[in-house]
Design an enzyme around this catalytic site. Structure first.
Site, PDB file in Angstrom:
ATOM      1  N   GLU A   1      10.017  16.163  15.459  1.00 33.96           N
ATOM      2  CA  GLU A   1      10.499  15.788  14.311  1.00 33.96           C
ATOM      3  C   GLU A   1       9.476  16.723  13.458  1.00 33.96           C
ATOM      4  O   GLU A   1       8.471  16.720  13.154  1.00 33.96           O
ATOM      5  CB  GLU A   1      10.101  14.587  13.917  1.00 33.96           C
ATOM      6  CG  GLU A   1      10.563  14.166  12.288  1.00 33.96           C
ATOM      7  CD  GLU A   1      10.165  12.685  11.965  1.00 33.96           C
ATOM      8  OE1 GLU A   1       8.949  12.233  11.980  1.00 33.96           O
ATOM      9  OE2 GLU A   1      11.275  12.118  11.244  1.00 33.96           O
TER      10      GLU A   1
ATOM     11  N   LYS B   1       1.002  -1.120  -0.002  1.00 35.38           N
ATOM     12  CA  LYS B   1      -0.113  -0.043  -0.031  1.00 35.38           C
ATOM     13  C   LYS B   1       0.858   1.443  -0.011  1.00 35.38           C
ATOM     14  O   LYS B   1       1.587   1.588   1.230  1.00 35.38           O
ATOM     15  CB  LYS B   1      -0.969   0.138   1.342  1.00 35.38           C
ATOM     16  CG  LYS B   1      -2.156   0.716   1.196  1.00 35.38           C
ATOM     17  CD  LYS B   1      -2.095   2.232   0.997  1.00 35.38           C
ATOM     18  CE  LYS B   1      -1.786   2.927   2.180  1.00 35.38           C
ATOM     19  NZ  LYS B   1      -1.719   4.466   1.731  1.00 35.38           N
TER      20      LYS B   1
ATOM     21  N   CYS C   1      13.593  10.273   7.134  1.00 37.40           N
ATOM     22  CA  CYS C   1      13.518   9.890   8.623  1.00 37.40           C
ATOM     23  C   CYS C   1      14.936  10.040   9.259  1.00 37.40           C
ATOM     24  O   CYS C   1      15.045  10.163  10.510  1.00 37.40           O
ATOM     25  CB  CYS C   1      12.996   8.253   8.475  1.00 37.40           C
ATOM     26  SG  CYS C   1      14.327   7.477   7.517  1.00 37.40           S
TER      27      CYS C   1
ATOM     28  N   GLY D   1       6.874   4.971   8.316  1.00 45.40           N
ATOM     29  CA  GLY D   1       6.023   6.224   8.345  1.00 45.40           C
ATOM     30  C   GLY D   1       6.061   6.813   9.736  1.00 45.40           C
ATOM     31  O   GLY D   1       7.225   6.712  10.585  1.00 45.40           O
ATOM     32  N   SER D   2       5.175   7.642  10.127  1.00 45.00           N
ATOM     33  CA  SER D   2       5.360   8.371  11.254  1.00 45.00           C
ATOM     34  C   SER D   2       5.015   7.487  12.582  1.00 45.00           C
ATOM     35  O   SER D   2       4.377   6.341  12.745  1.00 45.00           O
ATOM     36  CB  SER D   2       4.037   9.428  11.334  1.00 45.00           C
ATOM     37  OG  SER D   2       2.900   8.693  11.129  1.00 45.00           O
ATOM     38  N   THR D   3       5.556   8.131  13.769  1.00 48.06           N
ATOM     39  CA  THR D   3       5.217   7.329  14.995  1.00 48.06           C
ATOM     40  C   THR D   3       3.743   7.123  15.434  1.00 48.06           C
ATOM     41  O   THR D   3       3.351   5.861  15.843  1.00 48.06           O
ATOM     42  CB  THR D   3       6.100   7.782  16.006  1.00 48.06           C
ATOM     43  OG1 THR D   3       7.306   8.190  15.683  1.00 48.06           O
ATOM     44  CG2 THR D   3       6.202   7.240  17.374  1.00 48.06           C
TER      45      THR D   3
ATOM     46  N   GLU E   1       9.574   1.250  11.020  1.00 47.43           N
ATOM     47  CA  GLU E   1      10.629   2.300  10.915  1.00 47.43           C
ATOM     48  C   GLU E   1       9.989   3.592  10.926  1.00 47.43           C
ATOM     49  O   GLU E   1       9.175   3.820   9.965  1.00 47.43           O
ATOM     50  CB  GLU E   1      11.058   2.017   9.500  1.00 47.43           C
ATOM     51  CG  GLU E   1      11.556   0.595   9.103  1.00 47.43           C
ATOM     52  CD  GLU E   1      13.078   0.394   9.507  1.00 47.43           C
ATOM     53  OE1 GLU E   1      13.471   1.352  10.032  1.00 47.43           O
ATOM     54  OE2 GLU E   1      13.729  -0.566   9.308  1.00 47.43           O
TER      55      GLU E   1
HETATM   56  P1  NAP Z   1       2.430   8.572   7.822  1.00 53.20           P
HETATM   57  O1  NAP Z   1       1.229   9.405   7.839  1.00 53.20           O
HETATM   58  O2  NAP Z   1       2.704   7.593   9.036  1.00 53.20           O
HETATM   59  O3  NAP Z   1       2.136   7.539   6.542  1.00 53.20           O
HETATM   60  C1  NAP Z   1       2.597   6.335   6.248  1.00 53.20           C
HETATM   61  C2  NAP Z   1       1.836   5.382   5.331  1.00 53.20           C
HETATM   62  O4  NAP Z   1       0.909   4.776   6.251  1.00 53.20           O
HETATM   63  C3  NAP Z   1       1.147   6.021   4.243  1.00 53.20           C
HETATM   64  O5  NAP Z   1       1.012   5.022   3.243  1.00 53.20           O
HETATM   65  C4  NAP Z   1      -0.145   6.294   4.879  1.00 53.20           C
HETATM   66  O6  NAP Z   1      -1.176   6.242   3.998  1.00 53.20           O
HETATM   67  C5  NAP Z   1      -0.298   4.974   5.755  1.00 53.20           C
HETATM   68  N1  NAP Z   1      -1.296   5.192   6.898  1.00 53.20           N
HETATM   69  C6  NAP Z   1      -1.849   6.423   7.434  1.00 53.20           C
HETATM   70  N2  NAP Z   1      -2.680   6.132   8.286  1.00 53.20           N
HETATM   71  C7  NAP Z   1      -2.841   4.721   8.260  1.00 53.20           C
HETATM   72  C8  NAP Z   1      -3.346   3.917   9.322  1.00 53.20           C
HETATM   73  N3  NAP Z   1      -4.605   4.210   9.814  1.00 53.20           N
HETATM   74  N4  NAP Z   1      -3.390   2.523   9.032  1.00 53.20           N
HETATM   75  C9  NAP Z   1      -2.651   1.967   8.005  1.00 53.20           C
HETATM   76  N5  NAP Z   1      -1.827   2.728   7.216  1.00 53.20           N
HETATM   77  C10 NAP Z   1      -2.088   4.208   7.516  1.00 53.20           C
HETATM   78  O7  NAP Z   1       3.858   8.828   7.381  1.00 53.20           O
HETATM   79  P2  NAP Z   1       4.068  10.092   6.085  1.00 53.20           P
HETATM   80  O8  NAP Z   1       3.713  11.236   6.675  1.00 53.20           O
HETATM   81  O9  NAP Z   1       3.717   9.413   5.085  1.00 53.20           O
HETATM   82  O10 NAP Z   1       5.736  10.176   6.356  1.00 53.20           O
HETATM   83  C11 NAP Z   1       6.436  10.557   7.261  1.00 53.20           C
HETATM   84  C12 NAP Z   1       7.064   9.971   8.338  1.00 53.20           C
HETATM   85  O11 NAP Z   1       7.462   8.801   7.824  1.00 53.20           O
HETATM   86  C13 NAP Z   1       7.751  10.731   9.102  1.00 53.20           C
HETATM   87  O12 NAP Z   1       7.608  10.676  10.687  1.00 53.20           O
HETATM   88  C14 NAP Z   1       9.224  10.061   8.769  1.00 53.20           C
HETATM   89  O13 NAP Z   1      10.135   9.813   9.539  1.00 53.20           O
HETATM   90  C15 NAP Z   1       8.629   8.550   8.647  1.00 53.20           C
HETATM   91  N6  NAP Z   1       9.752   7.618   7.691  1.00 53.20           N
HETATM   92  C16 NAP Z   1      10.509   6.992   8.442  1.00 53.20           C
HETATM   93  C17 NAP Z   1      11.536   5.965   7.971  1.00 53.20           C
HETATM   94  C18 NAP Z   1      12.239   4.995   8.470  1.00 53.20           C
HETATM   95  O14 NAP Z   1      12.823   4.243   7.674  1.00 53.20           O
HETATM   96  N7  NAP Z   1      12.307   4.903   9.783  1.00 53.20           N
HETATM   97  C19 NAP Z   1      11.741   6.343   6.339  1.00 53.20           C
HETATM   98  C20 NAP Z   1      10.723   7.436   5.712  1.00 53.20           C
HETATM   99  C21 NAP Z   1       9.992   7.972   6.614  1.00 53.20           C
HETATM  100  P3  NAP Z   1      -1.575   7.808   2.979  1.00 53.20           P
HETATM  101  O15 NAP Z   1      -0.484   8.717   3.235  1.00 53.20           O
HETATM  102  O16 NAP Z   1      -1.638   7.107   1.790  1.00 53.20           O
HETATM  103  O17 NAP Z   1      -3.009   8.038   3.589  1.00 53.20           O
END
Ligand code: NAP
Ligand code: MG
Length: 483
Positions: free
Chosen positions: A385, A177, A286, A230-232, A252
């Site tokens: 962050e 996804k 990240c 994604g996000s914490t 991650e």
């Molecule tokens: P996010 O909002 O957590 O989204 C990540 C993914 O999760 C997206 O595909 C999102 O879908 C999906 N998602 C959102 N709500 C969900 C739910 N309730 N159930 C299942 N999936 C759900 O993060 P983001 O804003 O895209 O990315 C930024 C964050 O990712 C930052 O905090 C960053 O530090 C972290 N990150 C970490 C790493 C690592 O390797 N540690 C690498 C890259 C990014 P949609 O957005 O499509 O709606």
């Protein structure tokens, strides 16, 4: 030959088709604010079909392929990716707003992930264990089964390469996804996999919204492992949801990663890394180094050196390939602007900013990279962050204080240490609460071979390197009593 996938389709069981409802979501080019393409709004039913297609791949051709054959398919995916690097970079540049050369580097890195995991497929094996007389005991490494992969928008190709690549290497069948704000390269990977001869259903791709398609994937009882980047905040939901049916997760998550510069550091070496690790991909990384901790003796030199580099940073349309493109969206821009407002109202010392290229399109999500000095270690800008091109510089007296500040956030992803003192290098490596420590460098150029992941709020489990293959498989112990 150019890639020809239709961005409005889902990819399930080797077939491209409309999503269940046929409903579409706009993909925006953040350099212009204009609609770039449309993608499917996948539903829980689409996810259910993808999980079933993955399971049937495991029960048929994919599940019976040897490790060697799996490796050859992954190697072919790597080769085809390399043939399309510029095209993939173009897609990412328009979709994510990533400067072209950074997007191109992501495509090359994805090919490298497929290559690394291709080579690793037939090198993961079990062990024989010395046990009581009359027994032979050995272990086998087996795939989990169906793996769910939920990825963010900031590095789609690299994250899919390391996550889906590792899962396929161990013989899992994957359901992906992608983030709703960045889907094009994810869908391109479906086409690449198909061209490489990956059996139908071994990789399924369902674009959609997080709390619809994403939530359905992490909660699906037919999924045996969930890899989430994604996000914490969302990571916590994923862990709870996977916990309901007791399956493992790799999380991650975010970071607030420091680079720590001691008085004896080689500043000429350090300075480019200090700045670049904060502004690469406009700070939406990240493992961005958003905190720069500097020992008092070199504090002013570091600040001056960084300021000079900041003032030369140019922000423009991603296709023009300046230092920074736009952020992913106006929503993300608002988040960063709000932090800059907080900094202003709290009287933080703004040291330097970059500058905008001429004639930027009105609807673009542009912000200037901004450097703050003398920031208190407990200030919001030094704790949270931001996910934008904002770095804070924090002075410290000695090693003990440096460690206290470095470890003093809710995150623990990576850290960089700049010092020539070998004993201090070892002490810091041991005492930093993070998943990766870089000494006299930062990031080691991406290092596909290096296990990656966090502690504390940055998540748990490791991807990348050989270690990912243990996360994407499980050990079965066989004890034979033969007398
Ligand atoms: P996010 O909002 O957590 O989204 C990540 C993914 O999760 C997206 O595909 C999102 O879908 C999906 N998602 C959102 N709500 C969900 C739910 N309730 N159930 C299942 N999936 C759900 O993060 P983001 O804003 O895209 O990315 C930024 C964050 O990712 C930052 O905090 C960053 O530090 C972290 N990150 C970490 C790493 C690592 O390797 N540690 C690498 C890259 C990014 P949609 O957005 O499509 O709606
Ligand atoms: Mg987009």
């Amino acid at each position: 030959m150019t890639l020809s996938f239709n961005s409005e389709m889902v990819f399930i069981g080797g077939k491209w088709r409309l999503g269940e409802t046929g409903q579409l979501i706009d993909l925006i080019n953040p350099s212009t604010g204009k609609v770039l393409k449309k993608i499917a709004r996948g539903t829980p039913k689409d996810i259910d079909e993808a999980v079933k297609a993955a399971q049937s791949a495991l029960d048929s051709e994919w599940g019976s392929m040897s490790a060697l054959e799996r490796g050859r398919v992954l190697m072919e995916m790597s080769r085809i990716t390399l043939n399309h690097v510029d095209e993939l970079a173009d897609l990412e540049t328009n979709d994510v707003g990533k400067p072209f050369s950074q997007a191109r580097a992501d495509a090359v890195a994805m090919a490298r992930y497929f290559e690394f995991y291709a080579g690793a497929c037939d090198k993961v094996h079990g062990e024989t264990i010395p046990f009581q007389n009359g027994f032979t005991v050995f272990t086998m490494r087996e795939p989990h089964g169906v793996t769910g992969h939920i990825v963010p928008w900031n590095y789609p190709m690299q994250i899919i390469g390391r996550s889906v690549g590792g899962a396929l290497a161990m013989g899992n069948a994957a359901v992906l996804k992608p983030a709703e704000e960045a889907c094009l390269t994810a869908l391109a990977i479906g086409e690449i996999a198909q061209k490489a001869g990956l059996p139908d259903g071994a990789l399924n791709i369902v674009p959609g919204i997080g709390n619809e398609a994403g939530a359905a994937l992490s909660a699906h009882t037919g999924v045996h492992h969930v890899s989430f980047t994604g996000s914490t905040a969302v990571g916590k939901l994923i862990q709870k949801s996977a916990g309901d049916h007791v399956v493992p997760v790799t999380l991650e998550l975010g970071g607030k990663s420091p680079q720590i510069i001691f008085d004896d550091a080689d500043l000429e070496d350090a300075l480019p890394f200090l700045v670049n690790a904060g502004i690469q991909n406009a700070g939406q990384t990240c493992s961005a180094s958003s905190r720069i901790l500097v020992q008092r003796g070199v504090y002013q030199d570091v600040l001056d050196g960084m300021a000079e580099r900041y003032r030369a940073l140019k922000v423009g349309q991603a296709k023009d390939d300046f230092n920074l493109g736009p952020l992913i969206s106006m929503r993300q821009k608002q988040i960063v602007d709000d932090y800059l407002e907080v900094a202003k109202s709290d009287g933080l010392e703004m040291i330097a900013q970059g500058f905008f290229a001429d004639n930027l399109p009105q609807g673009g999500a542009y912000v200037l990279p901004t450097l703050f000095g003398n920031v208190p270690a407990d200030h919001r800008l030094a704790q949270e962050e931001i996910f934008g091109p904002v770095q804070v510089v924090i002075p410290f007296e000695d090693e003990q204080e440096a460690l206290q500040i470095a470890n003093g956030t809710n995150f623990g992803l990576v850290a960089g240490v700049w010092t020539k003192d070998g004993s201090r290098q070892m002490r810091m490596a041991k005492n930093l609460d993070v998943g990766q420590v870089f000494i006299n460098n930062y990031g080691a150029g991406g290092g596909v071979e290096l296990p990656f992941g966090g502690v504390k709020g940055s998540g748990h489990g490791r991807e990348k390197g050989f270690e990912a293959l243990y996360s994407f498989s499980t050990t079965k112990t066989v004890a034979i009593k033969h007398g």
